[in-house]
Design a protein around this motif. Structure first.
Motif, short mmCIF file in Angstrom:
data_model
loop_
_atom_site.label_atom_id
_atom_site.label_comp_id
_atom_site.label_asym_id
_atom_site.label_seq_id
_atom_site.Cartn_x
_atom_site.Cartn_y
_atom_site.Cartn_z
N LEU A 181 76.92 5.87 41.20
CA LEU A 181 76.70 5.17 42.71
C LEU A 181 75.14 4.48 42.59
O LEU A 181 74.38 4.86 41.75
CB LEU A 181 76.53 6.33 43.78
CG LEU A 181 77.54 7.11 43.92
CD1 LEU A 181 77.30 8.20 44.98
CD2 LEU A 181 78.71 6.05 44.85
N THR A 220 75.38 3.24 47.77
CA THR A 220 76.86 2.41 47.49
C THR A 220 77.40 2.64 46.52
O THR A 220 76.87 2.93 45.45
CB THR A 220 76.46 1.09 48.07
OG1 THR A 220 75.51 0.37 47.33
CG2 THR A 220 75.84 1.13 49.58
N LYS A 221 78.71 2.01 46.42
CA LYS A 221 79.57 2.29 45.19
C LYS A 221 79.18 1.27 44.25
O LYS A 221 78.71 0.18 44.52
CB LYS A 221 81.00 2.18 45.47
CG LYS A 221 81.84 2.09 44.39
CD LYS A 221 83.40 2.36 44.74
CE LYS A 221 84.39 2.63 43.72
NZ LYS A 221 85.82 2.54 44.18
#
Length: 419
Positions: free
Chosen positions: A224, A229-230
């Motif tokens: 992450l 967020t990814k």
């Protein structure tokens, strides 16, 4: 340094089935190991690279990696990380993806030598098994209760899961058993979402080969970004390895724009730089963050690895031209890469006054505003400031006969395609 020690320093280990046993094995001999990817598309993105970079590190440490392309499992669909059924592709579509991924992986990872990375396709051994053999020889070894308890399945029970995707872990387990028996593979690695599939494979090996069978599993942490967020996404979507999907310039810029909080982690995960060099760059992030030396190094290392030196130099030329405004130094191909995501307009090659041209295209809303911007020196064409209200635009000014770049102020670029 033992390969496990290196992976620990790089924070690249999430879980191991037997940490002590694997360290002992890797100290004793060159180990065969594998990592797989399913051909759900015709290109990998940078998220796919994470386990394969670990595979490459094993190779550099003298071990014998195997890359598995899931020509069979790709027809089923891995439920990992999904809350809905994957759309099934035709066998022809899957084969086209197999060919594309094989070429991509071959370019990145296959080298000559005794410990070269080998590539296999699980369709080669899976398609020979009929349904009765599958159920008797393999299905009999799996407890429904155990399969339901695996995170990959448990997470899908509320939304629903088909028998097809439910059976995925049996097929992946069959892969590990086959490679253990025929390729001397004793270790499977994968992302953290693969833990359930990997441990199912180990269970099958021990049922078939005996409880003392030496086989191991290792997963890599979910990555992450510092903002939670990814990893691997940008405003435009996934960052692909295929230059036709993500240009080398866009690829370079993704890494060059890495957050200070993430850059050292990415250097550890994705580059083959030494601990000493990464520690040095980490110190620069703290002492001279404005120079962004760590980000530039990361971008250079990754662009070279995926696209080669020539594409790296091209990406750097585009970056320098955008920074300096020296647009005329770029080729039409470089313009196409560098301005791909910028506002785009289309113009005919008919000569036209600059004011009318800018307003008719919609780059500037009114003739009054256009006159004001030109008089104030706020408009540049292909890097050259335009101050003449009578200036005429024609196709001879187009770079490569195709593109004109308009800059308004310091940062507002527009791409005009001439036709």
């Amino acid at each position: 340094m033992n390969i496990i020690d290196e992976l620990e320093w790089r924070d690249a280990i999430n879980q191991q089935t037997d940490a002590e046993g694997l360290r002992e094995l890797t100290n004793e001999k060159a180990v065969s190991l594998y990592c797989g990817v399913d051909p759900t598309g015709d290109s990998m993105h940078i998220g796919h690279l994470i386990p394969f970079m670990v595979l490459k590190r094993f190779q550099l440490a003298g071990h014998r990696p195997v890359i598995l392309i899931g020509g069979a499992t790709g027809t089923i669909g891995d439920p990992s990380g999904r809350q809905s059924e994957r759309s099934l592709q035709t066998l022809d579509e899957i084969q086209a993806n197999v060919d594309a991924l094989s070429a991509q992986l071959n370019k990145l990872f296959i080298t000559e030598g005794d410990n070269q990375i080998r590539m296999v396709n699980n369709y080669d051994w899976t398609h020979k098994i009929n349904v009765i053999e599958f159920l008797r020889d393999y299905g009999k070894n799996f407890s429904i209760n155990t399969m339901l308890a695996k995170d990959v399945v448990a997470s899908r029970l509320d939304s629903g899961i088909s028998f097809t995707e439910f059976s995925y872990q049996i097929l992946q387990s069959l892969d590990y058993l086959h490679l253990y028996q025929n390729e001397d593979v004793q270790l499977q690695i994968g992302g953290s979402d693969q833990w359930g599939n990997i441990t199912s494979g180990l269970d099958l090996i021990r049922k078939k080969e005996g409880a003392e069978a030496k086989a191991f599993g290792l997963t890599i942490p979910l990555m992450l970004k510092a903002d939670g967020t990814k990893f691997g996404k940008s405003a435009g979507g996934s960052i692909w390895l295929d230059p036709n999907k993500t240009t080398p310039f866009e690829f370079y810029q993704f890494w060059a724009n890495t957050d200070d909080r993430d850059v050292v982690k990415y250097l550890k995960y994705f580059t083959f730089l030494s601990k000493e060099r990464i520690d040095e760059l980490a110190e620069k992030v703290q002492s001279e963050p404005h120079k962004r030396e760590a980000q530039k190094t990361l971008a250079e290392e990754m662009t070279t690895f995926v696209h080669g030196e020539e594409m790296l130099e091209q990406a750097k030329r585009i970056t320098a031209a955008l920074f300096s405004g020296d647009i005329k130094s770029l080729t039409a191909e470089e313009i196409e890469q560098g301005f791909k995501e910028m506002p785009t307009f289309e113009a005919t090659k008919e000569p036209k006054n600059i004011i009318d041209w800018l307003v008719d295209l919609g780059i500037i809303k009114s003739k009054r505003q256009a006159r004001e911007d030109i008089t104030n020196g706020a408009i540049s064409m292909n890097g050259e400031r335009i101050t003449d209200l009578e200036f005429e635009v024609n196709d001879s000014q187009a770079i490569g006969g195709r593109f004109i770049i308009i800059r308004k102020g310091k940062k507002n670029y527009s791409l005009v395609k001439m036709h």
